[in-house]
Design a protein around this motif. Structure first.
Motif, PDB file in Angstrom:
ATOM      1  N   ASP A 140     -16.956  22.580   4.139  1.00 33.95           N
ATOM      2  CA  ASP A 140     -17.356  21.190   4.342  1.00 33.95           C
ATOM      3  C   ASP A 140     -15.874  20.320   4.840  1.00 33.95           C
ATOM      4  N   ILE A 141     -16.220  19.480   5.489  1.00 29.87           N
ATOM      5  CA  ILE A 141     -14.994  18.526   6.092  1.00 29.87           C
ATOM      6  C   ILE A 141     -15.159  17.403   5.187  1.00 29.87           C
ATOM      7  N   GLN A 142     -13.536  17.112   4.634  1.00 25.28           N
ATOM      8  CA  GLN A 142     -13.171  16.273   3.600  1.00 25.28           C
ATOM      9  C   GLN A 142     -12.680  14.996   4.537  1.00 25.28           C
ATOM     10  N   MET A 143     -13.173  13.751   4.190  1.00 23.40           N
ATOM     11  CA  MET A 143     -12.447  12.695   4.879  1.00 23.40           C
ATOM     12  C   MET A 143     -11.583  11.944   3.680  1.00 23.40           C
ATOM     13  N   THR A 144     -10.471  11.786   3.961  1.00 26.04           N
ATOM     14  CA  THR A 144      -9.561  10.994   2.968  1.00 26.04           C
ATOM     15  C   THR A 144      -9.253   9.538   3.879  1.00 26.04           C
ATOM     16  N   GLN A 145      -9.594   8.495   3.043  1.00 23.53           N
ATOM     17  CA  GLN A 145      -9.764   7.096   3.464  1.00 23.53           C
ATOM     18  C   GLN A 145      -8.649   6.436   2.556  1.00 23.53           C
ATOM     19  N   SER A 146      -7.779   5.607   3.362  1.00 22.69           N
ATOM     20  CA  SER A 146      -6.984   4.902   2.833  1.00 22.69           C
ATOM     21  C   SER A 146      -6.655   3.518   3.378  1.00 22.69           C
ATOM     22  N   PRO A 147      -6.408   2.581   2.544  1.00 25.79           N
ATOM     23  CA  PRO A 147      -6.394   2.358   1.188  1.00 25.79           C
ATOM     24  C   PRO A 147      -7.490   2.258   0.350  1.00 25.79           C
ATOM     25  N   SER A 148      -7.742   2.444  -0.778  1.00 25.67           N
ATOM     26  CA  SER A 148      -9.033   2.345  -1.439  1.00 25.67           C
ATOM     27  C   SER A 148      -9.219   0.973  -1.676  1.00 25.67           C
ATOM     28  N   SER A 149      -8.448  -0.106  -1.430  1.00 26.09           N
ATOM     29  CA  SER A 149      -8.677  -1.522  -1.441  1.00 26.09           C
ATOM     30  C   SER A 149      -7.296  -2.162  -0.885  1.00 26.09           C
ATOM     31  N   LEU A 150      -7.596  -3.420  -0.534  1.00 21.63           N
ATOM     32  CA  LEU A 150      -6.504  -4.013  -0.200  1.00 21.63           C
ATOM     33  C   LEU A 150      -6.714  -5.825  -0.117  1.00 21.63           C
ATOM     34  N   SER A 151      -5.898  -6.540  -0.223  1.00 19.95           N
ATOM     35  CA  SER A 151      -5.899  -7.890  -0.465  1.00 19.95           C
ATOM     36  C   SER A 151      -5.370  -8.438   0.929  1.00 19.95           C
ATOM     37  N   ALA A 152      -6.198  -9.369   1.545  1.00 25.47           N
ATOM     38  CA  ALA A 152      -5.564  -9.954   2.775  1.00 25.47           C
ATOM     39  C   ALA A 152      -6.088 -11.409   2.882  1.00 25.47           C
ATOM     40  N   SER A 153      -5.348 -12.026   3.732  1.00 23.41           N
ATOM     41  CA  SER A 153      -5.767 -13.442   3.967  1.00 23.41           C
ATOM     42  C   SER A 153      -6.477 -13.599   5.329  1.00 23.41           C
ATOM     43  N   VAL A 154      -7.077 -14.593   5.435  1.00 22.52           N
ATOM     44  CA  VAL A 154      -7.835 -15.060   6.694  1.00 22.52           C
ATOM     45  C   VAL A 154      -6.750 -14.934   7.662  1.00 22.52           C
ATOM     46  N   GLY A 155      -6.916 -14.351   8.820  1.00 16.98           N
ATOM     47  CA  GLY A 155      -6.301 -14.257  10.106  1.00 16.98           C
ATOM     48  C   GLY A 155      -5.134 -13.276  10.044  1.00 16.98           C
ATOM     49  N   ASP A 156      -5.065 -12.182   8.932  1.00 21.52           N
ATOM     50  CA  ASP A 156      -4.315 -11.254   8.896  1.00 21.52           C
ATOM     51  C   ASP A 156      -4.948 -10.052   9.789  1.00 21.52           C
ATOM     52  N   ARG A 157      -4.031  -9.289  10.126  1.00 18.85           N
ATOM     53  CA  ARG A 157      -4.515  -7.934  10.549  1.00 18.85           C
ATOM     54  C   ARG A 157      -4.602  -6.742   9.849  1.00 18.85           C
ATOM     55  N   VAL A 158      -5.688  -5.975   9.859  1.00 12.29           N
ATOM     56  CA  VAL A 158      -5.949  -5.041   8.745  1.00 12.29           C
ATOM     57  C   VAL A 158      -6.117  -3.911   9.598  1.00 12.29           C
ATOM     58  N   THR A 159      -5.590  -2.808   8.915  1.00 11.03           N
ATOM     59  CA  THR A 159      -5.743  -1.379   9.322  1.00 11.03           C
ATOM     60  C   THR A 159      -6.251  -0.469   8.120  1.00 11.03           C
ATOM     61  N   ILE A 160      -7.103   0.370   8.460  1.00 13.62           N
ATOM     62  CA  ILE A 160      -7.710   1.150   7.546  1.00 13.62           C
ATOM     63  C   ILE A 160      -7.601   2.679   8.236  1.00 13.62           C
ATOM     64  N   THR A 161      -7.451   3.638   7.812  1.00  7.21           N
ATOM     65  CA  THR A 161      -7.040   5.118   8.233  1.00  7.21           C
ATOM     66  C   THR A 161      -8.153   5.835   7.409  1.00  7.21           C
ATOM     67  N   GLN A 209     -11.562 -12.293   9.024  1.00  5.08           N
ATOM     68  CA  GLN A 209     -12.529 -13.800   9.209  1.00  5.08           C
ATOM     69  C   GLN A 209     -13.231 -13.634   7.925  1.00  5.08           C
ATOM     70  N   PRO A 210     -13.595 -14.561   7.209  1.00  5.46           N
ATOM     71  CA  PRO A 210     -14.073 -14.801   5.956  1.00  5.46           C
ATOM     72  C   PRO A 210     -15.443 -13.597   5.770  1.00  5.46           C
ATOM     73  N   GLU A 211     -16.053 -13.502   6.829  1.00  2.00           N
ATOM     74  CA  GLU A 211     -17.166 -12.893   6.796  1.00  2.00           C
ATOM     75  C   GLU A 211     -16.725 -11.478   6.594  1.00  2.00           C
ATOM     76  N   ASP A 212     -15.729 -11.003   7.101  1.00  2.00           N
ATOM     77  CA  ASP A 212     -15.332  -9.765   7.044  1.00  2.00           C
ATOM     78  C   ASP A 212     -14.772  -9.131   5.587  1.00  2.00           C
ATOM     79  N   PHE A 213     -14.690  -9.716   4.719  1.00  2.00           N
ATOM     80  CA  PHE A 213     -14.633  -9.468   3.512  1.00  2.00           C
ATOM     81  C   PHE A 213     -15.650  -8.529   2.829  1.00  2.00           C
ATOM     82  N   ALA A 214     -15.372  -7.172   2.743  1.00  2.00           N
ATOM     83  CA  ALA A 214     -16.688  -6.126   2.629  1.00  2.00           C
ATOM     84  C   ALA A 214     -15.945  -4.811   2.115  1.00  2.00           C
ATOM     85  N   THR A 215     -16.757  -4.019   1.790  1.00  4.42           N
ATOM     86  CA  THR A 215     -16.425  -2.474   1.950  1.00  4.42           C
ATOM     87  C   THR A 215     -16.503  -1.652   3.214  1.00  4.42           C
ATOM     88  N   TYR A 216     -15.571  -1.043   3.634  1.00  3.86           N
ATOM     89  CA  TYR A 216     -15.724  -0.058   4.919  1.00  3.86           C
ATOM     90  C   TYR A 216     -15.686   1.252   4.532  1.00  3.86           C
TER      91      TYR A 216
END
Lengths: 118, 107
Positions: B1-22, B79-86
């Motif tokens: 099976d292929i394992q998918m490792t996602q990081s970070p598991s959580s992050l805090s950011a402000s409106v207007g910030d650039r966010v990167t998930i791997t 943006q405010p509407e982007d606060f969610a789980t990915y």
């Protein structure tokens, strides 16, 4: 518009059975493979089962193999998940999903909650 | 099976910030990867397919990149509407596997 509507969830005791349904509309159901995905409360997403458009190819996650059975009725535009020998850890929201834009999970239903508890 | 490792598991950011998930796959999956956004009590919504293609109707501040084993979801200006789980999802082979999720919270 693609619509997928799950039903059949509810409260069941450990060891019990439940049959979920997914009613499809807005597309030619018989030409698309389908999947079930679940999400335990507060947890991540877990793929459960796959069925090809004709029903001839089926895959199941190891966690449900031998207990769950996916099927479909193309004449009724419906997908099913027969769940037997249910365990506490099967408690989850169950989603049906259809292929879309090259992904097996392009369109999702709203989900149906299954709670396994005595 | 292929394992998918996602990081970070959580992050805090402000409106207007650039966010990167791997997401990292345990073996090569080409570009058979999608990114999903899920808000509380709702079904997941697909944002990106084929690693870098934007789903119709999704704002252009979302972008995906990568191939093989390393993939990235970027939100250029949160943006405010982007606060969610990915979540990332590999569909190169069954069983389909998801990353563990990244919860994006307000700082």
């Amino acid at each position: 518009e693609v619509q997928l509507v799950e039903s059949g969830g509810g409260l069941v005791q450990p060891g019990g059975s439940l049959r979920l349904s997914c009613a499809a509309s807005g597309f030619t159901f018989s030409t698309y493979s389908m999947n079930w995905v679940r999400q335990a409360p507060g947890k991540g997403l877990e793929w459960v089962s796959y069925i090809s458009s004709t029903g001839t190819t089926i895959y199941d996650a190891d966690s449900v193999k031998g207990r769950f059975s996916i099927s479909r009725d193309n004449a009724k535009n419906s997908l099913y998940l027969q769940m037997n020998s249910l365990r506490d850890e099967d408690t989850a929201v169950y989603y049906c999903a259809r292929v879309g834009s090259g992904s097996p999970l392009g369109y999702w239903g709203q989900g149906t909650l299954v709670t396994v508890s005595s | 099976d292929i394992q998918m490792t996602q990081s970070p598991s959580s992050l805090s950011a402000s409106v207007g910030d650039r966010v990167t998930i791997t997401c990292r796959a345990s073996q090569g999956i080409g570009n058979d990867l999608g990114w999903y956004q899920q808000k509380s009590g709702k079904a997941p919504k697909r944002l990106i397919y084929a690693a870098s293609s934007l789903q119709s109707g999704v704002p252009s501040r979302f972008s995906g990149s990568g191939s093989g084993t390393e993939f990235t979801l970027t939100i250029s200006s949160l943006q405010p509407e982007d606060f969610a789980t990915y979540y990332c999802l590999q569909h190169n082979s069954y069983p389909l596997t998801f990353g563990g999720g990244t919860k994006v919270e307000i700082k």
